[in-house]
Design an enzyme around this catalytic site. Structure first.
Site, short mmCIF file in Angstrom:
data_model
loop_
_atom_site.label_atom_id
_atom_site.label_comp_id
_atom_site.label_asym_id
_atom_site.label_seq_id
_atom_site.Cartn_x
_atom_site.Cartn_y
_atom_site.Cartn_z
N LYS A 178 2.10 -8.13 -15.14
CA LYS A 178 0.65 -8.34 -14.95
C LYS A 178 -0.02 -6.97 -15.10
O LYS A 178 0.19 -6.07 -14.28
CB LYS A 178 0.40 -8.95 -13.56
CG LYS A 178 -0.95 -8.69 -12.92
CD LYS A 178 -2.12 -9.34 -13.65
CE LYS A 178 -3.43 -9.11 -12.90
NZ LYS A 178 -3.83 -7.71 -12.74
N GLY A 235 0.94 -0.33 -5.79
CA GLY A 235 -0.51 -0.39 -5.64
C GLY A 235 -0.90 -0.26 -4.18
O GLY A 235 -0.18 0.32 -3.37
N SER A 236 -2.04 -0.87 -3.86
CA SER A 236 -2.62 -0.70 -2.53
C SER A 236 -1.91 -1.57 -1.49
O SER A 236 -1.25 -2.56 -1.83
CB SER A 236 -4.10 -1.10 -2.57
OG SER A 236 -4.19 -2.47 -2.93
N GLY A 239 -3.32 -5.16 -1.71
CA GLY A 239 -2.76 -5.94 -2.82
C GLY A 239 -1.31 -6.31 -2.57
O GLY A 239 -0.91 -7.46 -2.74
N GLY A 240 -0.52 -5.33 -2.15
CA GLY A 240 0.91 -5.57 -1.91
C GLY A 240 1.12 -6.60 -0.82
O GLY A 240 1.95 -7.51 -0.94
N GLU A 259 5.59 -1.29 -3.29
CA GLU A 259 5.54 0.14 -2.98
C GLU A 259 4.06 0.46 -2.84
O GLU A 259 3.32 0.39 -3.82
CB GLU A 259 6.16 0.96 -4.11
CG GLU A 259 7.54 0.51 -4.54
CD GLU A 259 8.60 0.80 -3.50
OE1 GLU A 259 8.41 1.74 -2.70
OE2 GLU A 259 9.61 0.08 -3.47
N CYS A 296 0.29 8.53 -4.59
CA CYS A 296 0.81 7.86 -3.39
C CYS A 296 1.50 8.86 -2.46
O CYS A 296 1.68 8.59 -1.29
CB CYS A 296 1.78 6.76 -3.79
SG CYS A 296 3.00 7.32 -4.96
N GLU A 387 -4.39 5.20 4.92
CA GLU A 387 -4.56 6.01 3.72
C GLU A 387 -6.01 5.98 3.25
O GLU A 387 -6.61 4.92 3.15
CB GLU A 387 -3.66 5.45 2.60
CG GLU A 387 -3.75 6.21 1.30
CD GLU A 387 -3.10 5.45 0.12
OE1 GLU A 387 -3.32 4.23 0.01
OE2 GLU A 387 -2.39 6.09 -0.67
#
Ligand code: NAP
Length: 526
Positions: A178, A235-236, A239-240, A259, A296, A387
């Site tokens: 994606k 990603g964020s 989202g994760g 991650e 990250c 973060e």
């Protein structure tokens, strides 16, 4: 190449939907993948898996090598397109393409050598008393079709041909990718290079597909598709976590290796602050603002004991930030989210603003910021550990050694934690390290966390919320084990065993025989 804005489903460019999006950086409209296209890509991948998983490591390695070659042929246009879409500078992108190509070659070498399958043989003991022991053998096999999501801040290394896709393909899995809406054109060009490599090396159609999307629908459809066996996500946290939750609610839950972000705490010990507080402040401010803080591994929280040396460190850090110009951020949503994070810290009653960098005219500008607080405030409010993706740092000052250790103890899971100290500091504060290793995947002595080597021993992961599974890394060769599972073969006749487990060891891989490393044919029967 001419961009199509379409999905790459196997070897076909397809666009059956009507919904489109663009990113203002290229004059192409990208078609949102429809549910039918997600289904088509997953089915094709599942069919391809039946053949792809049976190919030898050497054959799969030739495919990977060809991907590396195809990327190297288009590195100039890829770089140019990624500059347009992300605003990242050419030199940085060039280094990232090199890293991505080298990463692909590292996985090709790993599967050519072959010992990564972790073959184990515990030979039968027919005469064992009171009961005979069966012949028991084990090795890793690929999981199936992997859904992969890349991040916006690494358009190559954590994207279409990045570590997740390549480790999955190396393992013998097929991939449905994606694309990130922040760089859809770069994604299509990279996906096209993979498709060319697949064709050139006669891979089964569907071994790789790429879907475009600027909304969450297609991503959720992918994760919940019954033919998807696991997910690799970079990603964020939001989202994760959303995709992890969606996968957990499936009739058949699947692993999601997400991650995500981290504040990568940096602990500054008294001896080194007395020795070189000014140098250290400049180095760390540089690491915090590198790439507009969009890594990250960006150091977002600093911890030190209250002292004159710490005050002088903070003064130089603040001066350095105040002199640092704002730079562009990757996407509009990231820029907005950074502004929100800064407002949250600026308005916090127990957080003091230390410095703000220089405003510039840059598009999606992210101005560096530095803040200060106490351990007591830090421990009271968990949101201070979140973060703030961008060039922001929170300096946490501890009143005592005990307070410093308590702050580390209550730290959320991290990708990295760093300690700066003189040799004597590292002896005097050795108890800190016992706490640190419980908190993160990589512990660094006297170095900045930014910059992740792609090697065998790298660990790029960590306890939640850094990732959803702290046992695995997303960088380095060990990343392959996210997409495999061990199978035990008990009392199998030789003709049914996979090659790495055969007595004569035709692939000459290292194996564990009765728990001992051994190469060559099986030499023991006891
Ligand atoms: P992001 O917004 O989470 O996007 C990543 C991908 O997930 C995109 O394809 C996005 O597509 C999709 N997505 C996001 N939320 C979703 C949802 N609720 N449902 C379905 N799909 C969803 O991340 P980003 O802004 O690109 O990256 C920045 C973050 O990545 C930072 O936090 C950074 O620390 C982290 N990062 C981590 C690593 C690591 O190795 N741990 C490396 C690089 C970056 P859509 O927007 O189309 O839904």
């Amino acid at each position: 190449m001419t961009l199509t804005g379409k999905q790459l489903i196997g070897y076909t460019a397809a666009a059956s939907g009507t919904k489109t999006f663009s990113n203002d950086d290229v004059d192409v409209r990208f078609f949102e993948a429809t549910a039918a296209e997600v289904d088509q890509a997953a089915r094709l991948a599942s069919d391809a898996f039946a053949r792809y998983r049976q190919l030898s490591g050497v054959t799969r390695a030739a495919f990977l090598e060809r991907i590396a070659h195809e990327l190297s042929l288009v590195r100039a246009p890829l770089n140019e397109m990624a500059q347009r879409e992300t605003g990242l500078p050419s030199a940085r992108l060039d280094g990232e393409i090199t890293r991505t190509i080298n990463q692909i070659k590292l996985f090709a070498a790993l599967i050519t050598e072959g010992s990564w399958v972790r073959a184990m043989i515990d030979p039968a003991q027919p005469d064992r008393q009171p009961l005979p022991k069966a012949d028991i053998r084990q090795m890793q096999i690929p999981l199936g079709v992997i859904g992969v999501f890349g991040a916006s801040n690494f358009p190559f290394a954590f994207s279409v041909a990045g570590g997740d896709t390549i480790s999955a393909l190396a393992a013998g899995c097929c991939v449905v990718y994606k694309s990130h809406p922040g760089h859809p054109a770069t994604s299509e060009m990279t996906g096209d290079a993979i498709v060319r490599a697949a064709r050139a090396t006669d891979m089964p159609e569907g071994v790789f597909s790429l879907l475009q999307g600027a909304g969450h629908e297609s991503g959720v459809q992918l994760v919940t598709h019954p033919l998807i066996s696991a997910v690799g996500f970079t990603g964020s946290l939001a989202g994760g976590r959303a995709l992890f939750n969606a996968a957990a609610q499936r009739a058949e839950p699947i692993p999601v290796y997400a991650e995500m972000g981290s504040v990568n705490p940096v602990i500054l010990l008294p001896g080194i602050l007395a020795e070189k507080s000014a140098d250290l402040a400049k180095t760390l401010a540089g690491s915090n603002t590198l790439g507009t803080g969009q890594f990250c591994t960006n150091p977002g929280v600093f911890l030190a004991l209250d002292s004159n040396e710490t005050n002088s460190f903070l003064q130089t850090y603040a001066n350095t930030i105040a002199a640092t110009p704002a730079d562009g951020m990757l996407t509009e949503p990231i820029c907005k989210s950074y502004a929100k994070g800064i407002a949250r810290l600026s308005n916090h009653p127990e957080v003091k603003a230390m410095a703000t960098g220089q405003a510039t005219e840059k598009k999606r500008s992210g101005i560096p910021n530095a803040f200060k607080t106490s351990v007591a405030a830090f421990l009271k409010d968990a949101s201070l550990q979140e973060e703030v993706f961008g060039p922001s740092a929170l300096h946490v000052v501890a009143g005592s050694r005990e307070e410093l250790i308590e702050a580390i103890r209550q730290m959320h899971g991290q990708l990295t934690l760093s300690v700066w100290g003189t040799p004597q500091d590292l002896v005097d504060y050795s108890d800190i390290f016992k706490v640190l290793e419980l908190k993160g995947g990589r512990i660094i002595c006297n170095g900045v966390p930014t910059g992740v080597e792609v090697t065998h021993a790298m660990m790029h992961g960590g306890p939640y919320p850094a990732t959803t599974d702290s046992k695995y890394t997303s960088v380095g060769t060990q990343a392959i084990y996210r997409f495999t599972r061990p199978v035990c073969y008990q009392n199998y006749p030789q003709h049914l065993l996979p090659a790495p487990l055969l007595n004569e060891n035709p692939l000459n891989v290292w194996r564990w025989v009765n728990g001992q490393p051994q190469q060559g044919p099986l030499t023991t029967s006891a």
